[in-house]
Scaffold this motif. Sequence first.
Motif, PDB file in Angstrom:
ATOM      1  N   TRP A 436       0.816  -1.202   0.000  1.00  0.00           N
ATOM      2  CA  TRP A 436       0.000   0.000   0.000  1.00  0.00           C
ATOM      3  C   TRP A 436       0.857   1.263   0.000  1.00  0.00           C
ATOM      4  CZ3 TRP A 436      -4.791   0.980  -1.249  1.00  0.00           C
ATOM      5  CH2 TRP A 436      -5.740  -0.053  -1.218  1.00  0.00           C
ATOM      6  N   SER A 437       1.957   1.245   0.738  1.00  0.00           N
ATOM      7  CA  SER A 437       2.807   2.443   0.763  1.00  0.00           C
ATOM      8  C   SER A 437       3.520   2.653  -0.556  1.00  0.00           C
ATOM      9  CB  SER A 437       3.818   2.347   1.910  1.00  0.00           C
ATOM     10  OG  SER A 437       3.186   2.624   3.135  1.00  0.00           O
ATOM     11  N   MET A 438       3.892   1.570  -1.217  1.00  0.00           N
ATOM     12  CA  MET A 438       4.479   1.738  -2.542  1.00  0.00           C
ATOM     13  C   MET A 438       3.437   2.263  -3.516  1.00  0.00           C
ATOM     14  SD  MET A 438       6.441  -0.935  -5.013  1.00  0.00           S
ATOM     15  CE  MET A 438       6.765  -0.447  -6.723  1.00  0.00           C
ATOM     16  N   ARG A 439       2.239   1.706  -3.477  1.00  0.00           N
ATOM     17  CA  ARG A 439       1.181   2.162  -4.379  1.00  0.00           C
ATOM     18  C   ARG A 439       0.903   3.652  -4.150  1.00  0.00           C
ATOM     19  NH1 ARG A 439      -2.566  -1.441  -3.181  1.00  0.00           N
ATOM     20  NH2 ARG A 439      -2.347  -2.746  -5.037  1.00  0.00           N
ATOM     21  N   GLY A 440       0.908   4.085  -2.906  1.00  0.00           N
ATOM     22  CA  GLY A 440       0.580   5.466  -2.603  1.00  0.00           C
ATOM     23  C   GLY A 440       1.673   6.460  -2.887  1.00  0.00           C
ATOM     24  N   ASN A 441       2.911   5.979  -2.990  1.00  0.00           N
ATOM     25  CA  ASN A 441       4.031   6.898  -3.189  1.00  0.00           C
ATOM     26  C   ASN A 441       4.706   6.756  -4.546  1.00  0.00           C
ATOM     27  OD1 ASN A 441       4.562   8.563  -0.663  1.00  0.00           O
ATOM     28  ND2 ASN A 441       4.312   6.525   0.208  1.00  0.00           N
ATOM     29  N   PHE A 442       4.361   5.740  -5.318  1.00  0.00           N
ATOM     30  CA  PHE A 442       4.840   5.646  -6.690  1.00  0.00           C
ATOM     31  C   PHE A 442       3.768   6.237  -7.600  1.00  0.00           C
ATOM     32  CE2 PHE A 442       8.311   3.473  -5.075  1.00  0.00           C
ATOM     33  CZ  PHE A 442       9.181   3.041  -6.062  1.00  0.00           C
ATOM     34  N   ILE A 443       3.617   7.540  -7.514  1.00  0.00           N
ATOM     35  CA  ILE A 443       2.659   8.252  -8.353  1.00  0.00           C
ATOM     36  C   ILE A 443       3.470   9.106  -9.320  1.00  0.00           C
ATOM     37  CG2 ILE A 443       0.808   9.950  -8.400  1.00  0.00           C
ATOM     38  CD1 ILE A 443      -0.209   8.817  -5.821  1.00  0.00           C
ATOM     39  N   ASP A 444       3.709   8.537 -10.469  1.00  0.00           N
ATOM     40  CA  ASP A 444       4.491   9.143 -11.548  1.00  0.00           C
ATOM     41  C   ASP A 444       5.983   9.136 -11.263  1.00  0.00           C
ATOM     42  OD1 ASP A 444       3.668  10.080 -14.155  1.00  0.00           O
ATOM     43  OD2 ASP A 444       4.761  11.905 -13.662  1.00  0.00           O
ATOM     44  N   LEU A 445       6.367   9.160  -9.995  1.00  0.00           N
ATOM     45  CA  LEU A 445       7.762   9.015  -9.592  1.00  0.00           C
ATOM     46  C   LEU A 445       7.752   8.592  -8.129  1.00  0.00           C
ATOM     47  CD1 LEU A 445       8.495  11.807  -7.794  1.00  0.00           C
ATOM     48  CD2 LEU A 445       8.536  12.794 -10.059  1.00  0.00           C
ATOM     49  N   PRO A 446       8.869   8.107  -7.607  1.00  0.00           N
ATOM     50  CA  PRO A 446       8.877   7.636  -6.212  1.00  0.00           C
ATOM     51  C   PRO A 446       9.011   8.807  -5.246  1.00  0.00           C
ATOM     52  CG  PRO A 446      11.022   7.237  -7.228  1.00  0.00           C
ATOM     53  CD  PRO A 446      10.135   7.806  -8.308  1.00  0.00           C
ATOM     54  N   THR A 447       7.983   9.052  -4.451  1.00  0.00           N
ATOM     55  CA  THR A 447       8.012  10.146  -3.488  1.00  0.00           C
ATOM     56  C   THR A 447       8.132   9.606  -2.074  1.00  0.00           C
ATOM     57  OG1 THR A 447       5.604  10.193  -3.336  1.00  0.00           O
ATOM     58  CG2 THR A 447       6.625  11.618  -4.983  1.00  0.00           C
ATOM     59  N   ASP A 448       8.382  10.507  -1.147  1.00  0.00           N
ATOM     60  CA  ASP A 448       8.626  10.091   0.232  1.00  0.00           C
ATOM     61  C   ASP A 448       7.335   9.841   1.005  1.00  0.00           C
ATOM     62  OD1 ASP A 448       8.137  12.836  -0.005  1.00  0.00           O
ATOM     63  OD2 ASP A 448       9.106  13.295   1.888  1.00  0.00           O
ATOM     64  N   CYS A 449       6.348  10.717   0.840  1.00  0.00           N
ATOM     65  CA  CYS A 449       5.119  10.610   1.604  1.00  0.00           C
ATOM     66  C   CYS A 449       4.027  11.360   0.853  1.00  0.00           C
ATOM     67  CB  CYS A 449       5.295  11.177   3.017  1.00  0.00           C
ATOM     68  SG  CYS A 449       5.757  12.922   3.028  1.00  0.00           S
ATOM     69  N   PRO A 450       2.765  11.037   1.089  1.00  0.00           N
ATOM     70  CA  PRO A 450       1.703  11.638   0.274  1.00  0.00           C
ATOM     71  C   PRO A 450       0.856  12.677   0.979  1.00  0.00           C
ATOM     72  CG  PRO A 450       0.926   9.596   1.202  1.00  0.00           C
ATOM     73  CD  PRO A 450       2.303   9.830   1.787  1.00  0.00           C
ATOM     74  N   GLN A 451       1.139  12.971   2.253  1.00  0.00           N
ATOM     75  CA  GLN A 451       0.154  13.744   3.004  1.00  0.00           C
ATOM     76  C   GLN A 451       0.592  15.173   3.320  1.00  0.00           C
ATOM     77  OE1 GLN A 451       2.508  12.235   4.554  1.00  0.00           O
ATOM     78  NE2 GLN A 451       2.905  13.435   6.360  1.00  0.00           N
ATOM     79  N   ARG A 452       1.882  15.430   3.476  1.00  0.00           N
ATOM     80  CA  ARG A 452       2.295  16.731   3.993  1.00  0.00           C
ATOM     81  C   ARG A 452       2.820  17.630   2.873  1.00  0.00           C
ATOM     82  NH1 ARG A 452       6.646  13.557   6.916  1.00  0.00           N
ATOM     83  NH2 ARG A 452       8.532  13.669   5.626  1.00  0.00           N
ATOM     84  N   ASP A 453       3.354  18.748   3.253  1.00  0.00           N
ATOM     85  CA  ASP A 453       3.879  19.724   2.306  1.00  0.00           C
ATOM     86  C   ASP A 453       5.287  19.331   1.861  1.00  0.00           C
ATOM     87  OD1 ASP A 453       5.018  20.083   4.784  1.00  0.00           O
ATOM     88  OD2 ASP A 453       4.678  22.250   4.881  1.00  0.00           O
TER      89      ASP A 453
END
Length: 944
Positions: A436-453
């Motif tokens: 789930w964390s990979m699905r949520g953070n591999f959005i077009d590129l690998p990001t660290d987290c999806p919720q904050r600034d």
Amino acid sequence: MPTSSSPTPPRFEHRTELGPILGIGTERPRLSWTVPTAPAGWLQRRYEIEIERADRLDRFEVASNDQVLVPWPGRPLISRESARVRVRVADDQYSGWSEWATVEAGLFDPADWRGSFITPTEIGGLDDAAPILLSNVDLAGRIVRARLYVTALGTYQATINGRAISDQVLAPGWTSYDHRLRYHVYDVTGIVEAGANELGFTLGNGWYRGRLGFEGRRAIYGDRLALLAQLEVTLADGSVQIHATNDSWCALSSGVVADDLYDGQTTDLRIEARTGRRHAVESVDYPKERLVAAEGPVVRPVQEAPALKVWTSPSGRTLVDFGQNIVGWVRLRTSGLAAGTTVTIRHAEVLEDGELGVRPLRTAKATDSYVMDGGPDRILEPAFTLHGFRFAEVTGVPHLTAADITAIVVASDLRRTGWFESSNTLLDRLHENVVWSMRGNFIDLPTDCPQRDERLGWTGDAQVFAPTAFSLFDTAGLLSSWLADLAAEQWPDGTVPYVVPDVIGAGSPPSPTAAWGDASTIIPWTMFERSGDSGILERQYPSMRRWVDRIAAAAGDRHVWDQGFQFGDWLDPAAPPDDPARAMTDPALVATAYLARSAHVLAATAAQLGYAEDHARYARLADETRAAFSRRFVTADGRMESDSPTAYAVAIVWDLFADESQRSAAGRRLADLVRAGGFRISTGFVGTPVICDALTSTGHAQVAHRLLLQTGCPSWLYPVTMGATSMWERWDSMLPDGTINPGEMTSFNHFALGAVADWLHRSVAGLVPLAPGYRRIRIEPVPPADLDFASTTHRTPYGDARVAWRRNDGRLLVTAHIPVGAEADVKLPDGSRLFTVAHGDHEWAVDREPGDPTPATIRDLVDDAPNWSVLLRELSLAGIGFDTETKVAGRLLAFFDQPLTELAQALAPEGATLPDTRARVREITLRVTAKMPDRSAVLEGTLG
């Protein structure tokens, strides 16, 4: 010999979508296929490829056993050209043909783009409503084919005649806009009509103009949104009509009055965009040479999570629980709300004190609002934002029910490739949390987290997680695109930015940092190992070499990299909440280890590509750095200067010791440190991916298994016991009392510490890639004593490979499936000889597994998990003076080699009367082992 089954339809490059592949970015797309079944002994010795074009059919026969990323055999494709391809394979005789697969070229030449980027002249400013760019086109004649080529500075939603052309969202995604801009191609043959057609594109701020990073900056790349679109329609008479963006288009304001990826979207449903005033547009300059075709899958809604519960919080707020921490947005159905009513949806990953836990958002508002138009029924959902959340707070909707609201999961539509299952439900949930964390953070590129600034492409996070990423999903296309951005953003001196695309740089190269910059070498190599793509090594080689040359210069002639800023073993659990870089491990040790690692990878890459001089040069650098590492950080008896698990783990896994005796001693010390830590995790970003491998490879698998299955804090399973449904950024992002970690930087959806999942596949289940693309596999399960079964499946480039084991009536049954085109080396847990098997289904029975030794030393007792647990409980009840497992184990560290007769001495608290303590410890130990007479006799004899 009997033939194989027909191959699957060929795949093109790393594109994984079903149906025709549109907009391929290369003139000679490489081909891959699998052979589902073949008789025993069958080997592909040759293949035939047919390529059907508009004007001819070509057939090519090739004598080769390759079936992954094989060269395009025919003449190159030209822009827009479509071809159908099929393949058949042979040992002695040919199989049947595969089904046809269609590939269509993108636009290879900037001159193929007939229009220009356009932007509104009077509306669409930074704080204005999202603009809609419109044009009308008349099509005369019967339509046989229609393609729409689109990109934007910003993001876009496209419609033709009011109908969405695709379910893709946030297109064209995020690339390094100063170097590369992706475009997409859509088949709109079934949408355009003969006669009048209206093209509409709503533009959002996205990554181009929205907030990016934790410094509150906006419009980093530019302050004007722009669109480039080209509709090409082929009519029945063979003529082609092209309609492209130019100054004749117009712009209107939409009802999306504000949109931002961090803050959310505000929509006023009362605004009827099509009836508003029309404004002029003008052309803007953007070099079309930067346009590139998509390599990976698009971002789209991939799943729905229905609401599980709606309730009222202590403060009177309406809260919703979707049961899963996701990335996406909320879809809300409303009915009968009066015009002017505002519906607001706030998002958060966790609850705290019964309310939304919004502190981890930092300054991100994560709020979507809708001003209602008074219509009877409305479905509300945004299009130009993303949120990381499990919980939502809804205002403005009386009597909300769970049936009214759903969470929409949005992600890059990656093809799943890896699965794991075991007899331990907590362990299985851990694996799901990684997914789930990979699905949520591999959005077009690998990001660290999806919720904050933040939500940035941190290079270190991607580097440590890359093997797991390839274990779980086909990420080759996505990561290939991101690596192209990395190379483009790399500084002339070779320094790699901390994030890619780089939106936090200050105009000059940052200090090069180990683990983060090493993404430039390690990720391409990992991609080659897992996908079999040597082309990525060729393309990234200059970037890899620049990085290694840069850090070799930083280390100097001593080959010890001890200068400049380092992240080190980031988020070591011993680091204070406000200083995650203050780890137990010397940053210079980490940096020098990574220099040796990257030099080794670069040397191997040079050898793979046939660059003999470079291979010799970088192999020498790797050897000299390993020697320097050993001299500087390792004692003669294998002790590390930083006596920390991370220090030992990286040195063991990356072979940084002077000899095997040092490595063996280091393995023993690492295992003892884990024991002394009460089998709780004590590594950060650098040590976590390798610690279990280090323990297993030095003969301490049982210690790795105890570490894996620990549920106390910090551990992998602690968050699971706290209800986590995704991986946390910190081992204790939520404290045992249910409060959020006091550190400013806290996320509940962060994949880095989930890097253990790759080891679950390779060691616990036993499926190890040995040759690039899984062409050769090793089957070597190392079953934990506390599991009854485990299994893994991996969708390799050659087909599905599976390994499973199960304990049954005192035997261990191991089964495996090897895909056609691959073979496997097998090493069973009974220590039997290594042997090789070919494709097909296999089964083996192991009558004898290595047994647990009878406890003779204090270390043996610590390793005896059932008795150790009882001992801890009895010590606590007896009030000996230790309230945690870690305190007991830490006290015993210096006595691990001593016989059990020393247990009382080891556990004697300061100031305690030794005979009293000895008697109580003796009584407790005998009580613990009373139900195991074969062991109690030994213990009684040694303690008597």
